[in-house]
Design a protein around this motif. Sequence first.
Motif, PDB file in Angstrom:
ATOM      1  N   TYR A 125       2.305  14.088  -7.220  1.00 18.97           N
ATOM      2  CA  TYR A 125       2.153  13.780  -5.806  1.00 18.97           C
ATOM      3  C   TYR A 125       3.510  13.483  -5.163  1.00 18.97           C
ATOM      4  O   TYR A 125       4.461  13.131  -5.852  1.00 18.97           O
ATOM      5  CB  TYR A 125       1.220  12.577  -5.633  1.00 18.97           C
ATOM      6  CG  TYR A 125      -0.142  12.783  -6.246  1.00 18.97           C
ATOM      7  CD1 TYR A 125      -1.175  13.329  -5.505  1.00 18.97           C
ATOM      8  CD2 TYR A 125      -0.368  12.460  -7.586  1.00 18.97           C
ATOM      9  CE1 TYR A 125      -2.427  13.540  -6.083  1.00 18.97           C
ATOM     10  CE2 TYR A 125      -1.610  12.676  -8.168  1.00 18.97           C
ATOM     11  CZ  TYR A 125      -2.633  13.213  -7.411  1.00 18.97           C
ATOM     12  OH  TYR A 125      -3.851  13.435  -7.988  1.00 18.97           O
ATOM     13  N   THR A 126       3.538  13.617  -3.838  1.00 15.58           N
ATOM     14  CA  THR A 126       4.733  13.328  -3.047  1.00 15.58           C
ATOM     15  C   THR A 126       4.411  12.222  -2.053  1.00 15.58           C
ATOM     16  O   THR A 126       3.358  12.249  -1.400  1.00 15.58           O
ATOM     17  CB  THR A 126       5.197  14.589  -2.296  1.00 15.58           C
ATOM     18  OG1 THR A 126       5.434  15.640  -3.241  1.00 15.58           O
ATOM     19  CG2 THR A 126       6.487  14.326  -1.530  1.00 15.58           C
ATOM     20  N   LEU A 127       5.324  11.262  -1.910  1.00 15.28           N
ATOM     21  CA  LEU A 127       5.076  10.090  -1.068  1.00 15.28           C
ATOM     22  C   LEU A 127       4.905  10.477   0.399  1.00 15.28           C
ATOM     23  O   LEU A 127       5.703  11.226   0.958  1.00 15.28           O
ATOM     24  CB  LEU A 127       6.230   9.095  -1.201  1.00 15.28           C
ATOM     25  CG  LEU A 127       6.063   7.772  -0.452  1.00 15.28           C
ATOM     26  CD1 LEU A 127       4.925   6.953  -1.030  1.00 15.28           C
ATOM     27  CD2 LEU A 127       7.362   6.961  -0.486  1.00 15.28           C
ATOM     28  N   ALA A 128       3.858   9.934   1.009  1.00 14.31           N
ATOM     29  CA  ALA A 128       3.630  10.089   2.444  1.00 14.31           C
ATOM     30  C   ALA A 128       3.968   8.809   3.199  1.00 14.31           C
ATOM     31  O   ALA A 128       4.568   8.852   4.272  1.00 14.31           O
ATOM     32  CB  ALA A 128       2.170  10.479   2.703  1.00 14.31           C
ATOM     33  N   GLN A 129       3.592   7.641   2.635  1.00 13.03           N
ATOM     34  CA  GLN A 129       3.824   6.372   3.323  1.00 13.03           C
ATOM     35  C   GLN A 129       3.694   5.218   2.348  1.00 13.03           C
ATOM     36  O   GLN A 129       2.862   5.262   1.435  1.00 13.03           O
ATOM     37  CB  GLN A 129       2.812   6.181   4.461  1.00 13.03           C
ATOM     38  CG  GLN A 129       3.036   4.904   5.277  1.00 13.03           C
ATOM     39  CD  GLN A 129       1.952   4.657   6.301  1.00 13.03           C
ATOM     40  OE1 GLN A 129       0.965   5.410   6.363  1.00 13.03           O
ATOM     41  NE2 GLN A 129       2.097   3.630   7.104  1.00 13.03           N
ATOM     42  N   SER A 130       4.504   4.199   2.541  1.00 10.27           N
ATOM     43  CA  SER A 130       4.368   2.938   1.819  1.00 10.27           C
ATOM     44  C   SER A 130       4.623   1.804   2.796  1.00 10.27           C
ATOM     45  O   SER A 130       5.483   1.923   3.686  1.00 10.27           O
ATOM     46  CB  SER A 130       5.352   2.869   0.649  1.00 10.27           C
ATOM     47  OG  SER A 130       5.145   1.703  -0.102  1.00 10.27           O
TER      48      SER A 130
ATOM     49  N   ALA B 244       0.854  -1.183   0.000  1.00  8.41           N
ATOM     50  CA  ALA B 244       0.000   0.000   0.000  1.00  8.41           C
ATOM     51  C   ALA B 244       0.890   1.232   0.000  1.00  8.41           C
ATOM     52  O   ALA B 244       1.878   1.287   0.734  1.00  8.41           O
ATOM     53  CB  ALA B 244      -0.900   0.004   1.235  1.00  8.41           C
ATOM     54  N   SER B 245       0.539   2.224  -0.828  1.00  5.70           N
ATOM     55  CA  SER B 245       1.302   3.468  -0.882  1.00  5.70           C
ATOM     56  C   SER B 245       0.352   4.650  -0.956  1.00  5.70           C
ATOM     57  O   SER B 245      -0.655   4.598  -1.658  1.00  5.70           O
ATOM     58  CB  SER B 245       2.238   3.486  -2.098  1.00  5.70           C
ATOM     59  OG  SER B 245       3.132   2.390  -2.070  1.00  5.70           O
ATOM     60  N   ARG B 246       0.705   5.703  -0.228  1.00  4.49           N
ATOM     61  CA  ARG B 246      -0.117   6.919  -0.228  1.00  4.49           C
ATOM     62  C   ARG B 246       0.769   8.122  -0.544  1.00  4.49           C
ATOM     63  O   ARG B 246       1.847   8.288   0.027  1.00  4.49           O
ATOM     64  CB  ARG B 246      -0.782   7.138   1.133  1.00  4.49           C
ATOM     65  CG  ARG B 246      -1.685   8.367   1.195  1.00  4.49           C
ATOM     66  CD  ARG B 246      -2.365   8.531   2.553  1.00  4.49           C
ATOM     67  NE  ARG B 246      -1.448   8.968   3.618  1.00  4.49           N
ATOM     68  CZ  ARG B 246      -0.950   8.177   4.552  1.00  4.49           C
ATOM     69  NH1 ARG B 246      -1.251   6.885   4.571  1.00  4.49           N
ATOM     70  NH2 ARG B 246      -0.142   8.650   5.468  1.00  4.49           N
ATOM     71  N   TRP B 247       0.299   8.941  -1.484  1.00  3.25           N
ATOM     72  CA  TRP B 247       0.960  10.190  -1.849  1.00  3.25           C
ATOM     73  C   TRP B 247      -0.010  11.350  -1.617  1.00  3.25           C
ATOM     74  O   TRP B 247      -1.230  11.174  -1.679  1.00  3.25           O
ATOM     75  CB  TRP B 247       1.354  10.185  -3.320  1.00  3.25           C
ATOM     76  CG  TRP B 247       2.479   9.307  -3.743  1.00  3.25           C
ATOM     77  CD1 TRP B 247       3.791   9.675  -3.929  1.00  3.25           C
ATOM     78  CD2 TRP B 247       2.430   7.917  -4.121  1.00  3.25           C
ATOM     79  NE1 TRP B 247       4.542   8.614  -4.388  1.00  3.25           N
ATOM     80  CE2 TRP B 247       3.725   7.509  -4.520  1.00  3.25           C
ATOM     81  CE3 TRP B 247       1.406   6.974  -4.171  1.00  3.25           C
ATOM     82  CZ2 TRP B 247       4.025   6.228  -4.944  1.00  3.25           C
ATOM     83  CZ3 TRP B 247       1.692   5.679  -4.576  1.00  3.25           C
ATOM     84  CH2 TRP B 247       2.992   5.325  -4.961  1.00  3.25           C
ATOM     85  N   THR B 248       0.544  12.548  -1.385  1.00  4.10           N
ATOM     86  CA  THR B 248      -0.256  13.756  -1.255  1.00  4.10           C
ATOM     87  C   THR B 248       0.120  14.731  -2.363  1.00  4.10           C
ATOM     88  O   THR B 248       1.221  14.676  -2.916  1.00  4.10           O
ATOM     89  CB  THR B 248      -0.068  14.424   0.114  1.00  4.10           C
ATOM     90  OG1 THR B 248       1.323  14.696   0.322  1.00  4.10           O
ATOM     91  CG2 THR B 248      -0.571  13.511   1.233  1.00  4.10           C
ATOM     92  N   SER B 249      -0.786  15.648  -2.664  1.00  5.25           N
ATOM     93  CA  SER B 249      -0.604  16.563  -3.786  1.00  5.25           C
ATOM     94  C   SER B 249       0.717  17.319  -3.670  1.00  5.25           C
ATOM     95  O   SER B 249       1.039  17.902  -2.621  1.00  5.25           O
ATOM     96  CB  SER B 249      -1.763  17.548  -3.835  1.00  5.25           C
ATOM     97  OG  SER B 249      -1.617  18.441  -4.915  1.00  5.25           O
ATOM     98  N   ALA B 250       1.485  17.327  -4.753  1.00  3.26           N
ATOM     99  CA  ALA B 250       2.809  17.956  -4.742  1.00  3.26           C
ATOM    100  C   ALA B 250       2.734  19.461  -4.596  1.00  3.26           C
ATOM    101  O   ALA B 250       3.704  20.095  -4.164  1.00  3.26           O
ATOM    102  CB  ALA B 250       3.569  17.590  -6.012  1.00  3.26           C
ATOM    103  N   ASP B 251       1.596  20.059  -4.947  1.00  6.83           N
ATOM    104  CA  ASP B 251       1.481  21.513  -4.861  1.00  6.83           C
ATOM    105  C   ASP B 251       0.888  21.974  -3.538  1.00  6.83           C
ATOM    106  O   ASP B 251       0.575  23.154  -3.362  1.00  6.83           O
ATOM    107  CB  ASP B 251       0.654  22.062  -6.029  1.00  6.83           C
ATOM    108  CG  ASP B 251      -0.788  21.553  -6.020  1.00  6.83           C
ATOM    109  OD1 ASP B 251      -1.198  20.864  -5.061  1.00  6.83           O
ATOM    110  OD2 ASP B 251      -1.518  21.851  -6.995  1.00  6.83           O
ATOM    111  N   GLY B 252       0.764  21.044  -2.584  1.00  3.57           N
ATOM    112  CA  GLY B 252       0.211  21.388  -1.282  1.00  3.57           C
ATOM    113  C   GLY B 252      -1.297  21.462  -1.250  1.00  3.57           C
ATOM    114  O   GLY B 252      -1.879  21.872  -0.239  1.00  3.57           O
ATOM    115  N   GLY B 253      -1.953  21.044  -2.319  1.00  5.94           N
ATOM    116  CA  GLY B 253      -3.406  21.060  -2.379  1.00  5.94           C
ATOM    117  C   GLY B 253      -4.033  19.902  -1.623  1.00  5.94           C
ATOM    118  O   GLY B 253      -3.372  19.207  -0.847  1.00  5.94           O
TER     119      GLY B 253
END
Length: 226
Positions: free
Chosen positions: A214-219, A44-53
């Motif tokens: 997106y930027t990685l938050a957790q895997s 499982a991997s979660r990314w968040t918006s790279a532009d801070g959105g």
Amino acid sequence: MSVLGRAALAMWWDMAPERLDDFQHWHAHEHFPERLGIPGFLRASRWTSADGGEGIFVMYELRDHAVLSSAPYLERLNAPTPWSTRLMPHHRHMVRSQCHVLESRGAAVARHALTIRLSPAPGQDARLRGAIAVMAGEAVAAPGIVGMHLLRHEAPPIEATREQKIRGGDAVADWVLVVVAYDPAALGALAASQLAPDGLVSLGAVSGALHGTYTLAQSATPLDMA
């Protein structure tokens, strides 16, 4: 094939800033362990918006497409926890694609991710897939890029689940291209050239592909949750 298994679940949604801390706590400490405890969930991997959105991108790598209609998975989808039930309505603009892995080259997880939601033009499936396969082989050897993966949605033969009903229904992406990189500039350059909207149309896609970075938050894998 570098995506673990032969299937993947790719999802996008928006999470309001005032809900983000609670969401991340839940997703890391309840939802990931729950999903990775289901047979056939491999990573499982979660990314968040790279532009801070507000955008979130999540990908689950699966043993095969049958996992998406398996009894253990459906049991969880139809009996969400109280924490899940509270947060599901805040998954806004949900897109959820239950996919076969068509092509997979290089790493499946890196700090930066580009996702493209696209569809082949009529009769162009093989041409588009072939062009992306060639591009993937070249891209993963280029500086900054470490992986490229092509997925195709196919809905499993199941009824709408309790989680879907809480969210109010989900949209789907037809084909999904995921590119991962250690260098965001290299990812941006690829998105602006070969993978730009006009470039994709020239390869056999219909116009209107949706890009997101997106930027990685957790895997995590099941062993990480043990």
